[in-house]
Design a protein around this motif. Sequence first.
Motif, PDB file in Angstrom:
ATOM      1  N   ALA A  65     -29.130  30.406  -2.208  1.00 43.82           N
ATOM      2  CA  ALA A  65     -30.243  31.219  -1.720  1.00 43.82           C
ATOM      3  C   ALA A  65     -31.473  31.089  -2.619  1.00 43.82           C
ATOM      4  CB  ALA A  65     -29.819  32.680  -1.654  1.00 43.82           C
ATOM      5  N   TYR A  66     -32.611  30.895  -2.010  1.00 40.84           N
ATOM      6  CA  TYR A  66     -33.901  30.939  -2.696  1.00 40.84           C
ATOM      7  C   TYR A  66     -34.826  31.758  -1.803  1.00 40.84           C
ATOM      8  CZ  TYR A  66     -38.552  29.397  -4.193  1.00 40.84           C
ATOM      9  OH  TYR A  66     -39.866  29.363  -4.599  1.00 40.84           O
ATOM     10  N   ARG A  67     -35.619  32.605  -2.395  1.00 42.34           N
ATOM     11  CA  ARG A  67     -36.482  33.574  -1.691  1.00 42.34           C
ATOM     12  C   ARG A  67     -36.552  33.359  -0.169  1.00 42.34           C
ATOM     13  NH1 ARG A  67     -42.125  35.786  -4.248  1.00 42.34           N
ATOM     14  NH2 ARG A  67     -42.024  37.848  -3.348  1.00 42.34           N
ATOM     15  N   GLY A  68     -35.917  34.252   0.551  1.00 41.58           N
ATOM     16  CA  GLY A  68     -35.881  34.156   2.007  1.00 41.58           C
ATOM     17  C   GLY A  68     -34.543  33.653   2.510  1.00 41.58           C
ATOM     18  N   ALA A  69     -33.998  32.645   1.842  1.00 37.05           N
ATOM     19  CA  ALA A  69     -32.631  32.179   2.072  1.00 37.05           C
ATOM     20  C   ALA A  69     -32.217  32.075   3.534  1.00 37.05           C
ATOM     21  CB  ALA A  69     -31.643  33.093   1.343  1.00 37.05           C
ATOM     22  N   GLY A  70     -32.472  30.962   4.166  1.00 35.02           N
ATOM     23  CA  GLY A  70     -32.056  30.767   5.556  1.00 35.02           C
ATOM     24  C   GLY A  70     -33.111  31.244   6.540  1.00 35.02           C
ATOM     25  N   ARG A  71     -33.724  32.364   6.228  1.00 34.01           N
ATOM     26  CA  ARG A  71     -34.724  32.915   7.147  1.00 34.01           C
ATOM     27  C   ARG A  71     -36.028  32.119   7.146  1.00 34.01           C
ATOM     28  NH1 ARG A  71     -33.443  38.209   4.218  1.00 34.01           N
ATOM     29  NH2 ARG A  71     -32.789  36.551   2.808  1.00 34.01           N
ATOM     30  N   PRO A  72     -36.478  31.586   6.000  1.00 29.30           N
ATOM     31  CA  PRO A  72     -37.650  30.695   6.060  1.00 29.30           C
ATOM     32  C   PRO A  72     -37.350  29.442   6.887  1.00 29.30           C
ATOM     33  CG  PRO A  72     -37.207  31.335   3.795  1.00 29.30           C
ATOM     34  CD  PRO A  72     -36.054  31.822   4.609  1.00 29.30           C
TER      35      PRO A  72
END
Lengths: 156, 787
Positions: free
Chosen positions: B367-374
């Motif tokens: 996960a990196y800031r937003g994780a999947g949603r970006p």
Amino acid sequence: MLPVSMTVNGKAVTATVDPRTLLVQYLRDNLRLTGTHVGCDTSQCGACVVHVDGAARKSCTMFAWQAEGAKVTTIEGVANGEKLHPMQEAFREHHGLQCGYCTPGMIMSAIDMVNRKGNDLDDNTIRHELEGNLCRCTGYHNIVKAISAGARAMKG
Amino acid sequence: MSATGIGAAVRRKEDQRFITGKGHYTDDVSRPGQTFAYFVRSPHAHAKLHSIDVKAAAAMPGILAVLTGQDLAGDKIGNLICGWMIHSKDGSPMKMAPHPALAATKVCYVGDPVAVVIAETLAQAKDAAEKIAVDYEVLSAVTDPAKAKSAAQIHDVAPKNTIYEWHLGDSKATDAALAAAKHITRIDLTNNRLVPNAMEPRAALAEYDSGTDSLTLWNTSQNPHVARLVISAFVGMAPEHKLRVIAPDVGGGFGSKIFIYPEEVVCLWAARRVGRPVKWTSDRSEAFLADAHGRDHVTHAEMAFDGDGKITALKVKTIANLGGYMSTFSSSVPTYLYATLLSGQYAIPNIYCEVDAVYTNTVPVDAYRGAGRPEATFVVERLVEVGARELGLDPAELRKRNFIKSFPHQTPVIMAYDAGDYLASLKKAMELADVKGFGRRKRDAARHGKLRGLGYSTYIEACGIAPSQAVGSLGAGVGLWESAEVRVNPTGSVEVLTGCHQHGQGHETTFAQLVSERLGISIDQVSIVHGDTDKVQFGMGTYGSRSGAVGMSAIVKALDKVEAKAKKIAAHVMEAAEGDIEFRDGKFTVAGTDKSMAFGEVALAAYVGHKFPTQEIEPGLKEGAFYDPTNFTFPAGCHICEIEIDQETGETEVVSWTAVDDFGTLINPMIVEGQVHGGIAQGVGQAMIEQTVYDKDGQLLSGSYMDYAMPRAHNFPAFKVDTTETKCPSNPLGIKGCGEAGAIAAPAAVMNAITDALGTEKIEMPATSMAVWRALQTMNRNQVAAE
Ligand code: FES
Ligand code: FES
């Protein structure tokens, strides 16, 4: 080992250090002035900025012995006793920090910027002058606001 | 609203220590007798590990120990784990390969640690590390996820380097809708791999106390309790009650400090072996090789439209790169944090998504800031924009036609959106961005040899992570509730212990604002305690924009209990019926009388216990609560980016940015704005400059700030940031969360603007000035050829 002596935040300090010791390591490890941070190893982030004889320097790019006889100011030394430096106040007032890791370097660079460029700094100048300081949290928006306001406050 | 209550732009309490250099980060902690750890890392992306000769190194001055993966196995230290089970389409469980903290038999990426040197000084450790001889048998490596299935197998458990082949949605219905479509927009996208780069490098300091046989770990963690649980229950380092984890001030996380990493495990183990504290601080070049990376998707997607420009189906096929091993939450990112958001802000009746997760010889991805949603927003928002262009419709108009307008709305991909007003944020953003004046600005730019483009991103995210029941049914190994304890002191000041962890979010201020609002005391009377497993009851940490929606809801529950008990006490002291006690603005009043007690007086009464029957009411005023959300929260909004491109040089500049977000209730608008700014900067960084480059042998070419472009101040204009508000109905404060929105919205807005300016879709992230210049050259050549 090498003897070094300098003035840090107004106090004379002397020590014997490994010649490889960087100024930032000397400040952090020997003097326990941990406000100066290390964010990179290629001299690009500016988390380590201090003032050496009144000018901003990346303390990761010089050896401790290179500051022999110099007057060094770190983030711990910019306030006047209890009274914060106007640039410190401006960072708080304008939410110019989040995690705080880049902040000491930002404040030290900002003060230097005002010393060099004067108290009326437009945003474009501030953004370009910040070339050597990285922040991953704020998107710089509020740092620019803080520096602009801090610069004006330093006039008074 | 009190001066320091909910909704006030209170200046942050934590700032005093940060602006004076008195922050307390992990590397600032030193323990008497501490030693230093230096890790020897694999220079090869894929190799068998035949032997490691440490003799010469161990004989160097100042060396206390040189330890390898064999030693680790000998001491029965367990492997690192991935805590979210994903099943493939065929029902088989994901292929989780063993991940020892020090590689013992093979290495899987450049940077994979193979040995550690413990020495009196860091310089001595580094010198000794040079003397370690490792016998590698180099194997062929793969870094490109699209090629992973046909490459040399990395782990025995995973044929074709495939971790899972997962899917979500209705394949048949989606295919049928595509077949019946009036128009289909097709797109191929790469979601570029990113290096998180929190400014504070990771660090760990471990200390063993032989008197109590217990360990203490200071580390740069977003979730110290989860770290303790994993290191205890899975790695088997020590029983949970013999392991204390302290995450003090942490200099940014963005996801990368959620995970349980090899280095902290090794420091704990080594501290016990050498009987002295062991400290490790990553340097930046090491961080590029040792911190979990983000994103790295390759996607083909198709969107079907009917004759009215209504979206009738979406079909997505993604290959997700999870790197050399499965990091702590890696499996959930390209699945339940991604495909579940593919409906965007739109009523899409049919969605089908397939995701293949693969191993490659690269740093683990998580996960990196937003994780999947970006990644989801990027797919949906690029498709909608391209679709509008192909259909000859205004992109805002196409969005309006497809917006979900009534709530709750059940999407075909699990999520039930509870509240929102997507038209409101779009409209407000269009006004603020002066979309009407864009034509004029474009003509002005043209006069100066510049191409100007405008791009929208109307994003949605699922935050407030997460309802335990829901995530449990989807494979999560833990519940994602949060805890709080409110301790009222005899003098009326308050400590709040929270399982959330702050690393830039300002909880010490916002959580105190909630207490101020509820108890009518100033925020100066409130301390927020977090980040220490010895002080705070169990908690799940901070990520997924959860601390407001979940963490503060737990505080609300605890405050409810405090108020209820305080009323009892006040009733006894004032000799009134409990039901007659009213509490407002920090005062307990007996209804209809002038009898009252200040909050502080009740607190004192609670502790001295002189005036109430302690048989009926226990002394003291301290309450705890666990809050488990009933749904995710759904922040959403509209970002509009305008860019200008110099036609000669390709130089591309973001000239204007407008963000209108709906985060529900705002506790502190100043802090919320700051979160949005930071997110936008990371999203723009991804879209325009940040690029992780591996060569074909798996060497990381972009391994320092010399090669990996980090966003700097001059990359951005001032941002215009505003909000709209629909309350989140599922939590008591109506909060949705704001930490990730900018990073989720921004990449699509940038790429929609750049492709609008260029008039071609053929450009990928990062759209550097060089990439833009190339796109311009290709277009010019094609034009010349056509003429
Ligand atoms: S630590 Fe000195 S510039 Fe990064
Ligand atoms: S405030 Fe976190 S890096 Fe600048």
